[in-house]
Write a protein that holds these residues in place. Sequence first.
Motif, PDB file in Angstrom:
ATOM      1  N   VAL A 314     -44.636 -34.385  61.558  1.00 26.62           N
ATOM      2  CA  VAL A 314     -44.303 -35.653  60.903  1.00 26.62           C
ATOM      3  C   VAL A 314     -45.594 -36.285  60.407  1.00 26.62           C
ATOM      4  CG1 VAL A 314     -43.288 -37.944  61.189  1.00 26.62           C
ATOM      5  CG2 VAL A 314     -42.303 -35.977  62.398  1.00 26.62           C
ATOM      6  N   VAL A 315     -45.613 -36.677  59.140  1.00 25.21           N
ATOM      7  CA  VAL A 315     -46.818 -37.270  58.558  1.00 25.21           C
ATOM      8  C   VAL A 315     -46.493 -38.641  57.991  1.00 25.21           C
ATOM      9  CG1 VAL A 315     -47.924 -35.071  58.078  1.00 25.21           C
ATOM     10  CG2 VAL A 315     -46.391 -36.030  56.377  1.00 25.21           C
ATOM     11  N   GLU A 316     -47.416 -39.563  58.165  1.00 23.46           N
ATOM     12  CA  GLU A 316     -47.174 -40.934  57.741  1.00 23.46           C
ATOM     13  C   GLU A 316     -48.243 -41.463  56.794  1.00 23.46           C
ATOM     14  OE1 GLU A 316     -46.734 -43.180  61.315  1.00 23.46           O
ATOM     15  OE2 GLU A 316     -44.814 -42.248  61.854  1.00 23.46           O
ATOM     16  N   GLU A 320     -52.853 -37.603  56.828  1.00 23.80           N
ATOM     17  CA  GLU A 320     -52.125 -36.779  57.798  1.00 23.80           C
ATOM     18  C   GLU A 320     -51.443 -35.610  57.098  1.00 23.80           C
ATOM     19  OE1 GLU A 320     -49.445 -39.020  60.174  1.00 23.80           O
ATOM     20  OE2 GLU A 320     -51.024 -40.167  61.178  1.00 23.80           O
ATOM     21  N   ALA A 321     -50.901 -35.843  55.908  1.00 32.25           N
ATOM     22  CA  ALA A 321     -50.235 -34.765  55.178  1.00 32.25           C
ATOM     23  C   ALA A 321     -51.197 -33.650  54.828  1.00 32.25           C
ATOM     24  CB  ALA A 321     -49.592 -35.330  53.908  1.00 32.25           C
ATOM     25  N   LYS A 322     -52.450 -33.997  54.556  1.00 26.10           N
ATOM     26  CA  LYS A 322     -53.457 -32.988  54.217  1.00 26.10           C
ATOM     27  C   LYS A 322     -53.837 -32.137  55.422  1.00 26.10           C
ATOM     28  CE  LYS A 322     -55.483 -35.484  50.317  1.00 26.10           C
ATOM     29  NZ  LYS A 322     -56.724 -35.951  49.676  1.00 26.10           N
ATOM     30  N   PHE A 323     -53.489 -32.603  56.608  1.00 24.10           N
ATOM     31  CA  PHE A 323     -53.744 -31.853  57.837  1.00 24.10           C
ATOM     32  C   PHE A 323     -52.431 -31.424  58.487  1.00 24.10           C
ATOM     33  CE2 PHE A 323     -57.799 -33.793  57.155  1.00 24.10           C
ATOM     34  CZ  PHE A 323     -58.715 -32.915  57.728  1.00 24.10           C
ATOM     35  N   VAL A 329     -46.687 -26.488  53.418  1.00 21.39           N
ATOM     36  CA  VAL A 329     -45.764 -25.418  53.045  1.00 21.39           C
ATOM     37  C   VAL A 329     -44.589 -25.982  52.259  1.00 21.39           C
ATOM     38  CG1 VAL A 329     -44.126 -23.746  53.970  1.00 21.39           C
ATOM     39  CG2 VAL A 329     -46.435 -23.855  54.886  1.00 21.39           C
ATOM     40  N   ALA A 330     -44.043 -27.098  52.724  1.00 20.70           N
ATOM     41  CA  ALA A 330     -42.913 -27.704  52.009  1.00 20.70           C
ATOM     42  C   ALA A 330     -43.316 -28.111  50.599  1.00 20.70           C
ATOM     43  CB  ALA A 330     -42.393 -28.906  52.792  1.00 20.70           C
ATOM     44  N   ALA A 331     -44.499 -28.695  50.461  1.00 19.42           N
ATOM     45  CA  ALA A 331     -44.963 -29.119  49.143  1.00 19.42           C
ATOM     46  C   ALA A 331     -45.138 -27.937  48.207  1.00 19.42           C
ATOM     47  CB  ALA A 331     -46.279 -29.891  49.276  1.00 19.42           C
ATOM     48  N   GLY A 344     -48.850 -37.744  48.453  1.00 14.92           N
ATOM     49  CA  GLY A 344     -48.587 -39.172  48.394  1.00 14.92           C
ATOM     50  C   GLY A 344     -47.285 -39.568  49.074  1.00 14.92           C
ATOM     51  N   ALA A 345     -47.009 -40.859  49.073  1.00 13.66           N
ATOM     52  CA  ALA A 345     -45.871 -41.392  49.831  1.00 13.66           C
ATOM     53  C   ALA A 345     -44.538 -40.832  49.333  1.00 13.66           C
ATOM     54  CB  ALA A 345     -45.872 -42.919  49.738  1.00 13.66           C
ATOM     55  N   SER A 346     -44.323 -40.819  48.029  1.00  9.84           N
ATOM     56  CA  SER A 346     -43.045 -40.318  47.521  1.00  9.84           C
ATOM     57  C   SER A 346     -42.895 -38.824  47.790  1.00  9.84           C
ATOM     58  CB  SER A 346     -42.929 -40.606  46.021  1.00  9.84           C
ATOM     59  OG  SER A 346     -43.973 -39.967  45.299  1.00  9.84           O
TER      60      SER A 346
END
Length: 446
Positions: A314-316, A320-323, A329-331, A344-346
Amino acid sequence: MNELSSNATPDSLTAGLVDLIRSKPIAPADLEAAALFTLDAVANSLAGRNSEPGHILANWWQSRGPSNVTPDPARLAFLMGALCHILETDDLHRESVVHPGCVVIPAAWTLAAARGSTGKAFLEAVLHGFEAATRIGMAVGPAHYRIWHNTATCGPFGSAMAAAALLGLSDAAAVDALGNAGSQSSGLWQFLETGAMTKHLHAGHAAEAGVNAAELAAFGFTGPPRILEGEKGFFRAACPDADPEAVLRAPNMPWQLARTSIKPWPSCRHTHPTIDAASELRARLADADLAPEAIVAIDVSTYAAAIDVCNRPVVESDYEAKFSLQHAVAAALLFPVVDFEAFGASARQYCAPLAARVRVEAAEPWASAYPLNWGGRVILRMMDGRELVAVRTDAKGDPEAPLRREEMIDKAAMLLRHGGVDKPMPLIEAILDLATRDALPDLALI
């Protein structure tokens, strides 16, 4: 002639390292490679201005005094290094797990600019700095990396070695510089728990520390020659499974800069093998007319260090998303291009349902291959029972799968535009031509 011949037994590991580095021949191709890595680092520093930490750094810098005062090279190296490490698109040396560019190039750039050094002298200093930081990084052992950030701890050796070259230090003074740089080695991974901005501080401090250490050595300020292997030295203090022989091992191999990877995506390098594999699977899904909604589960197999740093279901925040292996993988499965907006947020909201289906594990052969090879596997398990598999032995941008020169120029142009440089090509061309320039081009960080 070096004060310590390459055939002599060094009095310390740092003395041996100074001799090894200064004995290595530099070919025109090495200078060309150093110019490309310089381009990547400079572009990262300028792009880093366009970020929340970058804005804070700019405000801090402007609060320190009048803008017409010539900044101290060491302090300016701190700013340039911190900016360079913000967007997670700077280079990485796999075997040492060090980001040498964000430390060495700011130190060398700011000092060379202040002294009016030639472009060739600057590029030679960059080669020296990369070699020092990464050779010590290869010796610290995997246990060090679990707690300590190698860029922060090994980086000061690299910035000091680059600065020693530009200052024309004797071998003995260079050993002093490395000794005092090493005594400033620090940087802990605790910031990952909250996504704090500390990682950028690590790069800035490492760049500044080496410049200060080398400039002091030029005045005769001594440092401990056995800072690495001494009873109260770096290895004993922070490296429980150190491999000291790695510092001087294989002295005739190519410059470590040539063994350094360039990042194609703006996230932790540990996520890149699986981003690359997932990008392949995205194309295969499209060819088979399968939608991402038909994916029941995603199995990611990789090496332990990737999971230690990037197991984040879970990233907020962007950072955090970059780690996060799960988000990365989802991106890669959902977006045609994994760029800044993909974190980014969206994008995080859009990717979250698919990221929740990602399971990660450390597995062979990737676990044993690390750190020589950073690879992984992604398996998509579909509703109809079929499995789609993609495997990577190395990540795109590694020496075994390098970016083309044109790709590196395109990446730099993208970063420079992100940082507000409307016409990036003149700066790009000037940096790529450094080997023949009498001085470095002007660079306004703030």
